[in-house]
Design a protein around this motif. Sequence first.
Motif, PDB file in Angstrom:
ATOM      1  N   ILE B 291       0.637   7.952  -6.435  1.00 54.77           N
ATOM      2  CA  ILE B 291       0.475   8.093  -4.987  1.00 54.77           C
ATOM      3  C   ILE B 291       1.157   9.355  -4.444  1.00 54.77           C
ATOM      4  CG2 ILE B 291       0.201   5.593  -4.629  1.00 54.77           C
ATOM      5  CD1 ILE B 291       3.095   5.576  -3.521  1.00 54.77           C
ATOM      6  N   ASP B 292       1.700  10.157  -5.353  1.00 52.23           N
ATOM      7  CA  ASP B 292       2.474  11.320  -4.934  1.00 52.23           C
ATOM      8  C   ASP B 292       1.740  12.263  -3.983  1.00 52.23           C
ATOM      9  OD1 ASP B 292       4.360  10.269  -6.449  1.00 52.23           O
ATOM     10  OD2 ASP B 292       4.490  11.897  -7.943  1.00 52.23           O
ATOM     11  N   SER B 293       0.444  12.409  -4.189  1.00 49.97           N
ATOM     12  CA  SER B 293      -0.275  13.343  -3.330  1.00 49.97           C
ATOM     13  C   SER B 293      -0.451  12.800  -1.912  1.00 49.97           C
ATOM     14  CB  SER B 293      -1.628  13.701  -3.952  1.00 49.97           C
ATOM     15  OG  SER B 293      -2.294  12.521  -4.320  1.00 49.97           O
ATOM     16  N   PHE B 294      -0.141  11.545  -1.685  1.00 51.14           N
ATOM     17  CA  PHE B 294      -0.265  10.969  -0.338  1.00 51.14           C
ATOM     18  C   PHE B 294       1.093  10.697   0.307  1.00 51.14           C
ATOM     19  CE2 PHE B 294      -3.780   9.424  -3.023  1.00 51.14           C
ATOM     20  CZ  PHE B 294      -4.839  10.063  -2.400  1.00 51.14           C
ATOM     21  N   VAL B 295       2.090  10.462  -0.524  1.00 51.41           N
ATOM     22  CA  VAL B 295       3.426  10.148  -0.004  1.00 51.41           C
ATOM     23  C   VAL B 295       4.456  10.953  -0.786  1.00 51.41           C
ATOM     24  CG1 VAL B 295       4.973   8.258   0.636  1.00 51.41           C
ATOM     25  CG2 VAL B 295       2.588   7.763   0.109  1.00 51.41           C
ATOM     26  N   SER B 296       5.288  11.725  -0.079  1.00 50.62           N
ATOM     27  CA  SER B 296       6.322  12.471  -0.789  1.00 50.62           C
ATOM     28  C   SER B 296       7.395  11.510  -1.288  1.00 50.62           C
ATOM     29  CB  SER B 296       6.935  13.506   0.152  1.00 50.62           C
ATOM     30  OG  SER B 296       7.691  12.827   1.136  1.00 50.62           O
ATOM     31  N   LYS B 297       8.124  11.963  -2.315  1.00 55.30           N
ATOM     32  CA  LYS B 297       9.185  11.120  -2.888  1.00 55.30           C
ATOM     33  C   LYS B 297      10.197  10.709  -1.823  1.00 55.30           C
ATOM     34  CE  LYS B 297       8.906   9.996  -7.213  1.00 55.30           C
ATOM     35  NZ  LYS B 297       7.757   9.158  -6.945  1.00 55.30           N
ATOM     36  N   ASP B 298      10.468  11.651  -0.951  1.00 55.16           N
ATOM     37  CA  ASP B 298      11.444  11.440   0.101  1.00 55.16           C
ATOM     38  C   ASP B 298      11.031  10.279   1.029  1.00 55.16           C
ATOM     39  OD1 ASP B 298      13.500  11.967   1.939  1.00 55.16           O
ATOM     40  OD2 ASP B 298      12.090  13.164   3.148  1.00 55.16           O
ATOM     41  N   ILE B 299       9.778  10.375   1.485  1.00 54.33           N
ATOM     42  CA  ILE B 299       9.274   9.328   2.376  1.00 54.33           C
ATOM     43  C   ILE B 299       9.194   7.998   1.643  1.00 54.33           C
ATOM     44  CG2 ILE B 299       7.205   8.563   3.630  1.00 54.33           C
ATOM     45  CD1 ILE B 299       6.805  11.435   4.511  1.00 54.33           C
ATOM     46  N   GLU B 300       8.780   8.041   0.393  1.00 45.77           N
ATOM     47  CA  GLU B 300       8.672   6.817  -0.409  1.00 45.77           C
ATOM     48  C   GLU B 300      10.009   6.078  -0.436  1.00 45.77           C
ATOM     49  OE1 GLU B 300       6.859   7.370  -4.247  1.00 45.77           O
ATOM     50  OE2 GLU B 300       7.550   5.417  -4.966  1.00 45.77           O
ATOM     51  N   LYS B 302      12.480   6.300   1.671  1.00 42.64           N
ATOM     52  CA  LYS B 302      12.789   5.766   3.003  1.00 42.64           C
ATOM     53  C   LYS B 302      12.081   4.418   3.209  1.00 42.64           C
ATOM     54  CE  LYS B 302      13.700   9.910   5.726  1.00 42.64           C
ATOM     55  NZ  LYS B 302      13.017  10.945   6.508  1.00 42.64           N
ATOM     56  N   ILE B 303      10.813   4.398   2.837  1.00 44.41           N
ATOM     57  CA  ILE B 303      10.028   3.179   3.052  1.00 44.41           C
ATOM     58  C   ILE B 303      10.591   2.023   2.218  1.00 44.41           C
ATOM     59  CG2 ILE B 303       7.738   2.106   2.809  1.00 44.41           C
ATOM     60  CD1 ILE B 303       6.512   4.867   3.354  1.00 44.41           C
ATOM     61  N   ILE B 304      10.933   2.333   0.970  1.00 46.65           N
ATOM     62  CA  ILE B 304      11.471   1.271   0.102  1.00 46.65           C
ATOM     63  C   ILE B 304      12.756   0.693   0.669  1.00 46.65           C
ATOM     64  CG2 ILE B 304      12.503   0.821  -2.171  1.00 46.65           C
ATOM     65  CD1 ILE B 304      10.356   2.579  -3.387  1.00 46.65           C
ATOM     66  N   ARG B 305      13.594   1.594   1.195  1.00 46.35           N
ATOM     67  CA  ARG B 305      14.851   1.107   1.775  1.00 46.35           C
ATOM     68  C   ARG B 305      14.572   0.103   2.892  1.00 46.35           C
ATOM     69  NH1 ARG B 305      17.226   6.121   0.741  1.00 46.35           N
ATOM     70  NH2 ARG B 305      16.625   6.962   2.754  1.00 46.35           N
ATOM     71  N   VAL B 306      13.588   0.430   3.731  1.00 47.00           N
ATOM     72  CA  VAL B 306      13.268  -0.481   4.833  1.00 47.00           C
ATOM     73  C   VAL B 306      12.715  -1.807   4.308  1.00 47.00           C
ATOM     74  CG1 VAL B 306      11.795  -0.850   6.848  1.00 47.00           C
ATOM     75  CG2 VAL B 306      12.900   1.369   6.492  1.00 47.00           C
ATOM     76  N   ILE B 307      11.835  -1.703   3.331  1.00 48.06           N
ATOM     77  CA  ILE B 307      11.249  -2.940   2.774  1.00 48.06           C
ATOM     78  C   ILE B 307      12.353  -3.862   2.287  1.00 48.06           C
ATOM     79  CG2 ILE B 307       9.856  -3.916   0.891  1.00 48.06           C
ATOM     80  CD1 ILE B 307       8.183  -1.364   0.934  1.00 48.06           C
ATOM     81  N   GLU B 308      13.321  -3.284   1.600  1.00 52.73           N
ATOM     82  CA  GLU B 308      14.373  -4.122   1.041  1.00 52.73           C
ATOM     83  C   GLU B 308      15.282  -4.679   2.126  1.00 52.73           C
ATOM     84  OE1 GLU B 308      15.862  -1.707  -2.208  1.00 52.73           O
ATOM     85  OE2 GLU B 308      14.374  -2.673  -3.523  1.00 52.73           O
ATOM     86  N   LYS B 309      15.426  -3.907   3.167  1.00 45.10           N
ATOM     87  CA  LYS B 309      16.290  -4.350   4.259  1.00 45.10           C
ATOM     88  C   LYS B 309      15.646  -5.484   5.063  1.00 45.10           C
ATOM     89  CE  LYS B 309      17.412  -2.325   8.320  1.00 45.10           C
ATOM     90  NZ  LYS B 309      17.347  -1.059   9.014  1.00 45.10           N
ATOM     91  N   VAL B 310      14.409  -5.273   5.480  1.00 48.67           N
ATOM     92  CA  VAL B 310      13.803  -6.271   6.386  1.00 48.67           C
ATOM     93  C   VAL B 310      13.224  -7.472   5.651  1.00 48.67           C
ATOM     94  CG1 VAL B 310      13.292  -4.594   8.176  1.00 48.67           C
ATOM     95  CG2 VAL B 310      11.554  -5.118   6.445  1.00 48.67           C
ATOM     96  N   GLN B 330       0.637   5.280   4.412  1.00 48.43           N
ATOM     97  CA  GLN B 330       1.715   5.559   3.452  1.00 48.43           C
ATOM     98  C   GLN B 330       2.518   4.301   3.143  1.00 48.43           C
ATOM     99  OE1 GLN B 330       3.290   8.849   5.796  1.00 48.43           O
ATOM    100  NE2 GLN B 330       2.720  10.298   4.155  1.00 48.43           N
ATOM    101  N   ILE B 331       2.760   3.511   4.161  1.00 49.16           N
ATOM    102  CA  ILE B 331       3.531   2.282   3.931  1.00 49.16           C
ATOM    103  C   ILE B 331       2.774   1.355   2.977  1.00 49.16           C
ATOM    104  CG2 ILE B 331       4.553   0.225   5.012  1.00 49.16           C
ATOM    105  CD1 ILE B 331       4.765   1.910   7.602  1.00 49.16           C
ATOM    106  N   ARG B 332       1.478   1.245   3.218  1.00 47.69           N
ATOM    107  CA  ARG B 332       0.684   0.357   2.357  1.00 47.69           C
ATOM    108  C   ARG B 332       0.690   0.831   0.898  1.00 47.69           C
ATOM    109  NH1 ARG B 332      -4.882   0.354   5.156  1.00 47.69           N
ATOM    110  NH2 ARG B 332      -5.526  -1.191   3.617  1.00 47.69           N
ATOM    111  N   LEU B 333       0.598   2.153   0.717  1.00 50.38           N
ATOM    112  CA  LEU B 333       0.617   2.681  -0.650  1.00 50.38           C
ATOM    113  C   LEU B 333       1.940   2.379  -1.343  1.00 50.38           C
ATOM    114  CD1 LEU B 333      -1.148   6.144  -0.207  1.00 50.38           C
ATOM    115  CD2 LEU B 333      -2.012   4.137  -1.441  1.00 50.38           C
ATOM    116  N   VAL B 334       3.009   2.576  -0.606  1.00 50.51           N
ATOM    117  CA  VAL B 334       4.322   2.335  -1.206  1.00 50.51           C
ATOM    118  C   VAL B 334       4.500   0.858  -1.521  1.00 50.51           C
ATOM    119  CG1 VAL B 334       6.818   2.456  -0.828  1.00 50.51           C
ATOM    120  CG2 VAL B 334       5.353   4.361  -0.113  1.00 50.51           C
ATOM    121  N   LEU B 335       4.025   0.015  -0.597  1.00 46.60           N
ATOM    122  CA  LEU B 335       4.097  -1.426  -0.854  1.00 46.60           C
ATOM    123  C   LEU B 335       3.366  -1.788  -2.143  1.00 46.60           C
ATOM    124  CD1 LEU B 335       3.580  -3.340   2.517  1.00 46.60           C
ATOM    125  CD2 LEU B 335       5.338  -3.769   0.798  1.00 46.60           C
TER     126      LEU B 335
END
Lengths: 488, 349
Positions: B291-300, B302-310, B330-335
């Motif tokens: 999924i790298d071409s759609f979501v940068s590592k950095d954003i990925e 960030k999203i994971i941190r939120v998923i784990e938190k909430v 992007q969130i859906r891809l990371v999920l």
Amino acid sequence: MDKETIKLEDQLKKHFGFSSFREGQKEIIESVLDNQHTLATLPTGSGKSICYQLPSLIVEGITIVVSPLISLMVDQVKLLRAQGYKRVTALNSLLSYEQKSKLLSHLNRYRMIYCSPEMLQQESFINRLKQLNVLQFVIDEAHCISQWGHEFRPDYLRLKDVIETLGEPTVLALSATATPKIQDDIVKQLSLNMRKIIYPMDRVNITYSVLKSDNQIEKQEQIIHLLEQAKAPTMIYFSSRVMTEQLYGLLQQQFPERKVAYYHGGMEQQDRLLIQQQFMHDQLDIICCTSAFGMGVNKDNIRLIIHYHLPTNLESFIQETGRAGRDGKQSVSVLLYTKGDETIPFQIIESELPDDSEIERYLHAKQEGINIDIESELSETKLRFLNYHTHKLTQTLTQQSEIEEELKSFRDHRKQLKINSVINLVRWVNAEDCRRALLFQPYQEHVRPALFDCCDHCGFNIHKWEIDLNIHHDYKQNWRNILEEMFQ
Amino acid sequence: MIHYQDVISHMLYKLNGERTISSAFHILRGKRSSQTLQDIHLFGLQPYYGIYPKLRSATYHRWIDSFVSQNLIIIRDESFECTGKIHFQTGNLRDKINGFKYHRVDLDWFSAIQLVCQTLSNIHKQNKHFIPVIDDVEIQYQVKQLMKKYRHHDQLVHLFHNELKSVLEQIGELEAELMVQQFTGANRIGLSKKQLADDYQVYEEDIHLTTMSAIHQLIQIVEYNTEEYPILNLFISQKRHQSITDSAEKTYRFLNNGLTLKEIENIRQLRPSTIRDHVVEIATQLEHFDIDSFVSKDIEEKIIRVIEKVETRRLKVIKEQLDDHISYFQIRLVLAKYNHSKVSVMANG
Ligand SMILES: Nc1ncnc2c1ncn2[C@@H]1O[C@H](COP(=O)(O)OP(=O)(O)OP(=O)(O)O)[C@@H](O)[C@H]1O
Ligand SMILES: [Mg+2]
Ligand SMILES: [Zn+2]
């Protein structure tokens, strides 16, 4: 015996395994083989199918069989195929577009083609048939062609043109419920020179009786009592799916030692097939069903037909009781009647024909060219009615309001006819004279005497009738034994 | 016996608060939409996918109504919530039912076996005239092929009987019983599920699900021991499951050829949202998809941190916790990816 005779009997034996013809069969077959258009009547269950199945095996060329009920034709095709006759098929609205086109392109492989009258309105089918050699054209349940018939199907009226288009193959029209008036109408509508072979339509081996009750509870007691006396293959007809299932539950409780099942149009295709086959294989004793079951059912030892509700007319009653005693042995029909039962057929009639608002919305949608919605909303019978009459009316009328008026008056006319049929049936229920005579008088001048008991007005007492065919079910319960029995 | 209430309860428990009430319906019916395919992976509901293809919407809603009236669940606007009262017994169900793996082959296999059984039993009893209990012409054709393949029908009867006996010995007694009661032979027409339900005093749905489970177990045994079960194996269709929809498959091929989403939109004449759905579906189904071409590592991250938190999979809640420029896509891809990694962590230890 001349040569021809011997040959026909041989063919019967060879293809169907019967050693002799039943009354009327041979005369009808000979007439057809002689290329005469024929209108023939024979009682229910007497073997009308053989009258075209055998010729179609003898004559080169294709036989078309028009049949009003899809389930009926599907059953017939299955049965023929099971008997080893593979060159038979059915074309009906249940086929997908893909299946249909495949079938059409291979149509020359078949000798006998069953189809619904609506199918014959499809140009692709007609064009294909024109390329083939159609030599016989059979109209089963031919009373559907007549306005006077209880089951009038407008598309049957168009058969005349179809026959002409196909170069006038030999026509055979068959019915078990055609009064002289309907017979004349059939000939008139087809405008062919037809030979009439009219055999009596009464069923001499069926005993008719009516049991009255004051309320539904008493009716259920009667049915239980009846089934205690009669231990034999039984069908019980209902008008509603819900009641079919309810009574099934009650009977199952009441008769744990007997096999009871139910059957109605709301069931999955697979389940319907299984239940029907179980019944045919004597695996079931009692079947609670709606009229969805029946037409295709060709079980020869049904001894008792009970009507829990009133049918909508006497012809349906004749057809439904006609499932009994196809082997010629004594069988009994019992109609259960509680005062007020006629409200159900009246409701059914009401729901079969379009009301004013439906007619208006249908016409409106047609004018706007948006048929889809209204078509999916209306029942098949309503749609059939509207499509046919509108099509016909638009050929002579242009004013929308005139068409609307005419449709409504046609509708009222049809409805009145149907209401009268119910009234006739109730009159029959309440009459004091011989039930057999009253039932079949409209069809034939002379109603034959009964072979066994006649009816409850001629001395038959249902409470004294007992029958025990000694059916016992010995089912293996462990799966290993079941498999063993299948393969050992 | 598998009870449908247990299955539904289990599904609703997993989907609790995260999806609409109809998502379980779509899973049971095996809907081939990207949403449903994602859901089964996201919530670990693969076993139930497509195990009830003929489930009617009215039936499902009757079930749900009864759940509501027993206060097992509460329907909210867009979703539903399980109350503390919801309970289920699924035991080792996961070993016994595998809809995701077998939904494309199970019923056809069972129909074919039923027809072979009827055909061979009739041949054995020298009865040529019988009405096939299976109407499907495709299956009838397959069975005819079998009859041609084995010229010696007596021997075939023997082989088939032995295979059937042997494989049925390996599943539960009740399951084998239910299965064989549905078989038709020369002198005996099989029972319908409704009839079995009445005999066993359970719901028809229970019979259906238990039968499906028996079918899945049998297919699994057969396909792992093909030499032992050559006849039974013949009818396991080769159209094995494709894990993505046909439409997503096309998009996937274009992606592999290096086309951008915009280009694919134009070629396929589809809406951007549809193409994005495809990409999410691909990411969900194919573990190796990048999924790298759609979501940068950095954003990925960030999203994971939120998923784990909430601790939720509700997109809206996750999105609210993130910068506005991060999209739902992007969130859906990371999920989708996150879910894979969690599953493999579990598998490893
Ligand atoms: N010549 C015969 N000898 C013995 N049995 C026969 C003969 N002809 C027909 N039958 C059997 O009679 C039964 C009824 O046949 P068929 O279905 O053709 O009746 P039908 O007249 O069309 O009845 P319905 O009016 O109810 O449609 C079938 O089981 C058929 O096999
Ligand atoms: Mg007939
Ligand atoms: Zn009488």
